[in-house]
Design a protein around this motif. Sequence first.
Motif, PDB file in Angstrom:
ATOM      1  N   ILE A 231      21.291 -36.512 -36.910  1.00  0.00           N
ATOM      2  CA  ILE A 231      21.917 -37.480 -36.010  1.00  0.00           C
ATOM      3  C   ILE A 231      23.215 -36.872 -35.508  1.00  0.00           C
ATOM      4  CG2 ILE A 231      23.045 -39.739 -35.851  1.00  0.00           C
ATOM      5  CD1 ILE A 231      21.114 -40.747 -37.996  1.00  0.00           C
ATOM      6  N   VAL A 232      23.424 -36.933 -34.202  1.00  0.00           N
ATOM      7  CA  VAL A 232      24.691 -36.488 -33.609  1.00  0.00           C
ATOM      8  C   VAL A 232      25.372 -37.717 -33.013  1.00  0.00           C
ATOM      9  CG1 VAL A 232      25.811 -34.969 -31.955  1.00  0.00           C
ATOM     10  CG2 VAL A 232      23.732 -34.207 -33.122  1.00  0.00           C
ATOM     11  N   LEU A 233      26.453 -38.159 -33.651  1.00  0.00           N
ATOM     12  CA  LEU A 233      27.174 -39.366 -33.236  1.00  0.00           C
ATOM     13  C   LEU A 233      28.371 -38.979 -32.371  1.00  0.00           C
ATOM     14  CD1 LEU A 233      27.932 -42.418 -33.425  1.00  0.00           C
ATOM     15  CD2 LEU A 233      29.145 -41.846 -35.552  1.00  0.00           C
ATOM     16  N   ILE A 234      28.427 -39.528 -31.149  1.00  0.00           N
ATOM     17  CA  ILE A 234      29.542 -39.283 -30.232  1.00  0.00           C
ATOM     18  C   ILE A 234      30.225 -40.613 -29.966  1.00  0.00           C
ATOM     19  CG2 ILE A 234      30.241 -38.389 -27.984  1.00  0.00           C
ATOM     20  CD1 ILE A 234      26.791 -37.522 -29.004  1.00  0.00           C
ATOM     21  N   THR A 235      31.486 -40.727 -30.359  1.00  0.00           N
ATOM     22  CA  THR A 235      32.212 -41.992 -30.192  1.00  0.00           C
ATOM     23  C   THR A 235      33.684 -41.716 -29.947  1.00  0.00           C
ATOM     24  OG1 THR A 235      32.756 -44.113 -31.246  1.00  0.00           O
ATOM     25  CG2 THR A 235      32.587 -42.202 -32.676  1.00  0.00           C
TER      26      THR A 235
ATOM     27  N   ILE B 155      24.200 -36.073 -40.624  1.00  0.00           N
ATOM     28  CA  ILE B 155      24.915 -36.738 -39.533  1.00  0.00           C
ATOM     29  C   ILE B 155      26.125 -35.887 -39.150  1.00  0.00           C
ATOM     30  CG2 ILE B 155      26.113 -38.814 -38.766  1.00  0.00           C
ATOM     31  CD1 ILE B 155      24.607 -40.384 -40.897  1.00  0.00           C
ATOM     32  N   ASP B 156      26.145 -35.430 -37.911  1.00  0.00           N
ATOM     33  CA  ASP B 156      27.311 -34.734 -37.356  1.00  0.00           C
ATOM     34  C   ASP B 156      28.061 -35.708 -36.462  1.00  0.00           C
ATOM     35  OD1 ASP B 156      26.833 -31.862 -38.239  1.00  0.00           O
ATOM     36  OD2 ASP B 156      24.942 -32.307 -37.231  1.00  0.00           O
ATOM     37  N   THR B 157      29.376 -35.675 -36.490  1.00  0.00           N
ATOM     38  CA  THR B 157      30.175 -36.627 -35.723  1.00  0.00           C
ATOM     39  C   THR B 157      31.111 -35.897 -34.774  1.00  0.00           C
ATOM     40  OG1 THR B 157      31.858 -36.728 -37.479  1.00  0.00           O
ATOM     41  CG2 THR B 157      30.088 -38.356 -37.553  1.00  0.00           C
ATOM     42  N   LEU B 158      31.280 -36.471 -33.585  1.00  0.00           N
ATOM     43  CA  LEU B 158      32.213 -35.949 -32.595  1.00  0.00           C
ATOM     44  C   LEU B 158      33.121 -37.079 -32.152  1.00  0.00           C
ATOM     45  CD1 LEU B 158      29.351 -34.303 -32.185  1.00  0.00           C
ATOM     46  CD2 LEU B 158      30.553 -33.355 -30.220  1.00  0.00           C
ATOM     47  N   GLY B 159      34.425 -36.873 -32.281  1.00  0.00           N
ATOM     48  CA  GLY B 159      35.397 -37.877 -31.873  1.00  0.00           C
ATOM     49  C   GLY B 159      36.014 -37.506 -30.540  1.00  0.00           C
ATOM     50  N   LEU B 160      35.880 -38.384 -29.538  1.00  0.00           N
ATOM     51  CA  LEU B 160      36.456 -38.135 -28.227  1.00  0.00           C
ATOM     52  C   LEU B 160      37.908 -38.597 -28.215  1.00  0.00           C
ATOM     53  CD1 LEU B 160      33.521 -39.272 -25.892  1.00  0.00           C
ATOM     54  CD2 LEU B 160      33.854 -37.114 -27.097  1.00  0.00           C
ATOM     55  N   VAL B 161      38.823 -37.660 -28.110  1.00  0.00           N
ATOM     56  CA  VAL B 161      40.269 -37.930 -28.139  1.00  0.00           C
ATOM     57  C   VAL B 161      40.572 -38.926 -29.258  1.00  0.00           C
ATOM     58  CG1 VAL B 161      42.274 -38.343 -26.656  1.00  0.00           C
ATOM     59  CG2 VAL B 161      40.089 -37.744 -25.611  1.00  0.00           C
TER      60      VAL B 161
ATOM     61  N   GLY C  84      26.656 -34.138 -45.577  1.00  0.00           N
ATOM     62  CA  GLY C  84      26.732 -32.685 -45.422  1.00  0.00           C
ATOM     63  C   GLY C  84      26.816 -32.239 -43.984  1.00  0.00           C
ATOM     64  N   GLY C  85      27.241 -33.136 -43.090  1.00  0.00           N
ATOM     65  CA  GLY C  85      27.359 -32.790 -41.680  1.00  0.00           C
ATOM     66  C   GLY C  85      28.738 -32.256 -41.333  1.00  0.00           C
ATOM     67  N   THR C  86      29.011 -32.148 -40.045  1.00  0.00           N
ATOM     68  CA  THR C  86      30.279 -31.610 -39.562  1.00  0.00           C
ATOM     69  C   THR C  86      30.995 -32.644 -38.702  1.00  0.00           C
ATOM     70  OG1 THR C  86      29.243 -30.675 -37.578  1.00  0.00           O
ATOM     71  CG2 THR C  86      29.360 -29.268 -39.535  1.00  0.00           C
ATOM     72  N   TYR C  87      32.316 -32.509 -38.614  1.00  0.00           N
ATOM     73  CA  TYR C  87      33.115 -33.343 -37.725  1.00  0.00           C
ATOM     74  C   TYR C  87      33.824 -32.441 -36.720  1.00  0.00           C
ATOM     75  CZ  TYR C  87      37.204 -35.685 -35.875  1.00  0.00           C
ATOM     76  OH  TYR C  87      38.161 -36.154 -35.007  1.00  0.00           O
ATOM     77  N   THR C  88      33.865 -32.875 -35.463  1.00  0.00           N
ATOM     78  CA  THR C  88      34.550 -32.113 -34.422  1.00  0.00           C
ATOM     79  C   THR C  88      35.378 -33.056 -33.574  1.00  0.00           C
ATOM     80  OG1 THR C  88      32.676 -30.578 -34.311  1.00  0.00           O
ATOM     81  CG2 THR C  88      34.284 -30.468 -32.526  1.00  0.00           C
ATOM     82  N   SER C  89      36.627 -32.687 -33.359  1.00  0.00           N
ATOM     83  CA  SER C  89      37.494 -33.435 -32.447  1.00  0.00           C
ATOM     84  C   SER C  89      37.337 -32.831 -31.048  1.00  0.00           C
ATOM     85  CB  SER C  89      38.951 -33.331 -32.907  1.00  0.00           C
ATOM     86  OG  SER C  89      39.819 -33.915 -31.957  1.00  0.00           O
ATOM     87  N   VAL C  90      37.116 -33.680 -30.052  1.00  0.00           N
ATOM     88  CA  VAL C  90      36.835 -33.206 -28.690  1.00  0.00           C
ATOM     89  C   VAL C  90      37.827 -33.831 -27.715  1.00  0.00           C
ATOM     90  CG1 VAL C  90      35.143 -33.148 -26.831  1.00  0.00           C
ATOM     91  CG2 VAL C  90      34.383 -32.923 -29.193  1.00  0.00           C
ATOM     92  N   ARG C  91      38.451 -32.988 -26.896  1.00  0.00           N
ATOM     93  CA  ARG C  91      39.404 -33.474 -25.911  1.00  0.00           C
ATOM     94  C   ARG C  91      39.099 -32.987 -24.492  1.00  0.00           C
ATOM     95  NH1 ARG C  91      43.701 -35.932 -28.307  1.00  0.00           N
ATOM     96  NH2 ARG C  91      43.834 -35.678 -30.574  1.00  0.00           N
ATOM     97  N   HIS C  92      38.089 -32.146 -24.343  1.00  0.00           N
ATOM     98  CA  HIS C  92      37.757 -31.595 -23.030  1.00  0.00           C
ATOM     99  C   HIS C  92      36.251 -31.648 -22.807  1.00  0.00           C
ATOM    100  CE1 HIS C  92      41.868 -30.107 -22.557  1.00  0.00           C
ATOM    101  NE2 HIS C  92      41.785 -29.674 -23.808  1.00  0.00           N
ATOM    102  N   LYS C  93      35.849 -31.747 -21.534  1.00  0.00           N
ATOM    103  CA  LYS C  93      34.427 -31.850 -21.182  1.00  0.00           C
ATOM    104  C   LYS C  93      33.636 -30.652 -21.684  1.00  0.00           C
ATOM    105  CE  LYS C  93      35.043 -32.184 -16.785  1.00  0.00           C
ATOM    106  NZ  LYS C  93      34.706 -32.270 -15.346  1.00  0.00           N
ATOM    107  N   GLU C  94      34.166 -29.476 -21.479  1.00  0.00           N
ATOM    108  CA  GLU C  94      33.440 -28.264 -21.865  1.00  0.00           C
ATOM    109  C   GLU C  94      33.225 -28.213 -23.381  1.00  0.00           C
ATOM    110  OE1 GLU C  94      33.686 -23.396 -21.343  1.00  0.00           O
ATOM    111  OE2 GLU C  94      35.206 -24.694 -20.442  1.00  0.00           O
ATOM    112  N   GLU C  95      34.234 -28.649 -24.138  1.00  0.00           N
ATOM    113  CA  GLU C  95      34.091 -28.681 -25.599  1.00  0.00           C
ATOM    114  C   GLU C  95      32.952 -29.606 -26.011  1.00  0.00           C
ATOM    115  OE1 GLU C  95      38.805 -28.058 -26.875  1.00  0.00           O
ATOM    116  OE2 GLU C  95      37.851 -30.011 -27.039  1.00  0.00           O
ATOM    117  N   LEU C  96      32.837 -30.738 -25.333  1.00  0.00           N
ATOM    118  CA  LEU C  96      31.796 -31.701 -25.681  1.00  0.00           C
ATOM    119  C   LEU C  96      30.414 -31.119 -25.411  1.00  0.00           C
ATOM    120  CD1 LEU C  96      30.973 -34.510 -26.601  1.00  0.00           C
ATOM    121  CD2 LEU C  96      31.282 -35.319 -24.252  1.00  0.00           C
TER     122      LEU C  96
END
Length: 421
Positions: free
Chosen positions: A152-156, A183-189, A206-218
């Motif tokens: 699961i890739v969660l984008i919120t 479950i991998d998570t991505l936080g938008l700003v 056992g998933g990963t977390y990524t902080s995202v602030r730019h379109k290309e990163e997402l």
Amino acid sequence: MITRQRLAAGVCALLAALTAGLAFPAGAVADETDDRDAPKVELVLDVSGSMRTRDMDGESRMAAAKQAFNEVLDATPKEVRLGIRTLGANYPGDDRKEGCKDTELLYPVGPLDRTEAKAAVATLAPTGWTPIGPALLKAADDLEGGDGLRRIVLITDGEDTCQPLDPCEVAREIAAKGIGLTIDTLGLVPDAKTRDQLICIAEATGGTYTSVRHKEELSNRVGQLVDRAADPVVTPVAVKGATECAKAPTLKSGLYTDRQGFGQQRWYRVDVDPGQELRASVSVAADRAVAPGYGLLVRAVTESGREIVRGEAAGNGRTDVISTGLRYPKPESDEEEAPAETVCLQVVHSFSPAAGVKTTPGLPLELTVDVVDGPGTSRDVASFGLGRGWWLLGALVLTGFLAGLLWGWLSRWRIAVWRTN
């Protein structure tokens, strides 16, 4: 295989042999994966009202997510079964009970029709609440069945608004089922609360977390996670290293995860029989802002404290992960039933947190341990890292030496002829 070629055949023959050698393993790997169930990935997208915020390179978070989805859909490997679920996409009202039911399977998990999936994503508009917990439960149901990889890739862009159904507890519940779902998570700003909640969700499975602030990163990060699903993976085992070797857990060959705090060290034990070789590698990920200047050290040490071998890496600047490793071949013993040697592995990193950054939990650590049969003959042992490459190196040196002699002789002959004329 290269060393079997006749040196007289020249560089072209060597390249042809190398090409042929690489072609067969690729086919073997493809055959081995034919019987596996197809990997399944479900993208869970937050479509709550806050996704209208325009802080992603001048565009709204929703627009950035749509662009990322379109790019990912174009690049999704054909063997991946992809689905899309939304949360907060349909109910615009103030009734919390209704808002917390607002999760929908936008595109079912299965063979990907890129045109249909893109058309479904294009209809989305930021609307309602943020029911992360309910969406994760439904997403886990969507991925049921089969024994292939499930992700699961969660984008919120915000924390769950449907407590007391804690999404972190939901993730732990999913992990406790033992179905191998990550479950991998991505936080938008993300703000601090959102980041902490998303880290907790990812950690639980056992998933990963990524902080995202730019379109290309997402786009890049979602694409990486979908591509990763197509690769055969081993689910890491959670382990807790000790502060000293005597109390450390004993590990077998496998992949392990741990958390290592700033300024801490981790110890693990591995038993190595005579004639075996220990191969260990370790990676530490910077999942939050860290100061420039960092290093990583892994040491193999005897129980008495004598260092056997070490591996280290260092850098200065922005990084996401740093890795190093070591190898320790234990010689054969003349005794028929010689006991195994306990090797202590010490892991130390020198990351330091940036100002105002939380220091707990520690940074994620991944450790690979492989205990294999040691090299049987001297020709199998690497010499200064070249191993059997010494054959080729020797041939090149000899060829260069003979070419130098020939060129020198021709030069002297030409000079002699010139003087005579």
